[in-house]
Write a protein that holds these residues in place. Structure first.
Motif, PDB file in Angstrom:
ATOM      1  N   ASP A   1       0.823  -1.203   0.000  1.00  0.00           N
ATOM      2  CA  ASP A   1       0.000   0.000   0.000  1.00  0.00           C
ATOM      3  C   ASP A   1       0.863   1.261   0.000  1.00  0.00           C
ATOM      4  O   ASP A   1       1.959   1.285   0.551  1.00  0.00           O
ATOM      5  CB  ASP A   1      -0.898   0.027   1.240  1.00  0.00           C
ATOM      6  N   TRP A   2       0.337   2.313  -0.597  1.00  0.00           N
ATOM      7  CA  TRP A   2       0.961   3.622  -0.500  1.00  0.00           C
ATOM      8  C   TRP A   2       0.913   4.073   0.960  1.00  0.00           C
ATOM      9  O   TRP A   2      -0.022   3.743   1.694  1.00  0.00           O
ATOM     10  CB  TRP A   2       0.223   4.622  -1.378  1.00  0.00           C
ATOM     11  N   GLN A   3       1.916   4.842   1.371  1.00  0.00           N
ATOM     12  CA  GLN A   3       2.008   5.282   2.764  1.00  0.00           C
ATOM     13  C   GLN A   3       1.845   6.799   2.835  1.00  0.00           C
ATOM     14  O   GLN A   3       2.541   7.537   2.120  1.00  0.00           O
ATOM     15  CB  GLN A   3       3.350   4.859   3.364  1.00  0.00           C
ATOM     16  N   HIS A   4       0.935   7.238   3.705  1.00  0.00           N
ATOM     17  CA  HIS A   4       0.601   8.660   3.799  1.00  0.00           C
ATOM     18  C   HIS A   4       0.911   9.193   5.197  1.00  0.00           C
ATOM     19  O   HIS A   4       0.336   8.717   6.184  1.00  0.00           O
ATOM     20  CB  HIS A   4      -0.883   8.892   3.519  1.00  0.00           C
ATOM     21  N   ALA A   5       1.800  10.152   5.281  1.00  0.00           N
ATOM     22  CA  ALA A   5       1.982  10.923   6.510  1.00  0.00           C
ATOM     23  C   ALA A   5       1.103  12.159   6.373  1.00  0.00           C
ATOM     24  O   ALA A   5       1.326  12.981   5.477  1.00  0.00           O
ATOM     25  CB  ALA A   5       3.443  11.319   6.701  1.00  0.00           C
TER      26      ALA A   5
END
Length: 255
Positions: A151-155
């Motif tokens: 999965d893409w990782q979002h901060a």
């Protein structure tokens, strides 16, 4: 802040003792010199005394000649402004748009990182969902498709973007920390920040293109066009700490 597009290169960032190097400082205004190349609807702007470029949120974007190794630790930072006249009223992006990117990097398929805002859905007390816009620094895996193995990782910011944030200059910084396996977004003008922890098997990778302003790439096409203005953008190799980001905001404040 110089009122022209320019690329300043310095060997060492004096704020850091951890081998952090200032790769480039980009002043976005009316000139097209030194590798900053506009495409689409890009206009010079002076907002609250700040020299910038105004992007229409549909086609306006800029390419640069600045290289960045995204498979190593790095930091990107920018003064940005969301323009109410280019959004779908309030804090909404135009229909069908789920992110707007101020700083990214080019690659034939998709960008390795995206600094800007992104739409997130949150559950309400009545179990319904509501969409919120948040300041975000996103890391994309090598396989950026929806069906990819990782999965893409979002901060993302703890607080959503509100109407008080629209038409206001905001300082954003995105940090990729390879040893700590984290991505961070800092919004010191709002006293906010967020962190995402990368999976143990995260595939750090290096894109082939240059830093892009006002958009990103996905499935080989430009996307996530920025609906507003961008002033100064800086790129560093290495990790800037929270305090260094605060200092950078104070030192670079164009207002």
């Amino acid at each position: 802040m110089p009122h022209q597009n320019s690329v300043e290169r310095k060997p060492v960032d004096e704020m850091s003792s951890h081998s952090t190097e200032l790769l480039a400082k980009l002043h976005c205004a009316s000139s097209t010199e030194n590798g900053v190349r506009p495409t689409g609807s890009v206009q010079p702007a002076n907002i609250d005394g700040v020299a910038a470029v105004a992007l229409d949120g549909h086609s306006g974007r800029l390419a640069t000649d600045v290289k960045l190794n995204a498979d190593r630790s790095f930091t990107v930072a920018a003064w940005v402004r969301l323009n109410s006249n280019r959004m779908d009223g309030g804090c909404r992006l135009r229909p069908g748009q789920y992110a707007a990117t101020a700083v990214s990097q080019a690659d034939p398929d998709h960008s390795p990182f995206y600094l800007g805002v992104r739409v997130f859905a949150a559950f309400q007390y009545d179990l319904s969902t509501k969409a919120f816009l948040r300041w975000t620094f996103t890391a994309a895996p090598t396989d950026g498709s929806h069906t990819g193995a990782i999965d893409w990782q979002h901060a993302s910011s703890a607080l959503p973007v509100t109407t008080q944030d629209i038409d206001q200059w905001t300082f954003l910084a995105g940090v990729m920390n390879v040893p700590q396996r984290t991505v961070e977004v800092h919004i010191p003008t709002k006293g906010d920040r967020g962190t995402a922890h990368l999976p143990a098997h995260w595939p750090f990778w290096c894109a082939t293109g240059d830093i892009q302003l006002g958009h990103a790439f996905y499935l080989g096409e430009p996307t996530d066009f920025w609906p507003g203005e961008i002033a100064e953008v800086q790129a560093f190799s290495g990790v800037l700490s929270q305090q260094q980001v605060e200092d950078l905001r104070a030192d670079s404040d164009p207002r």
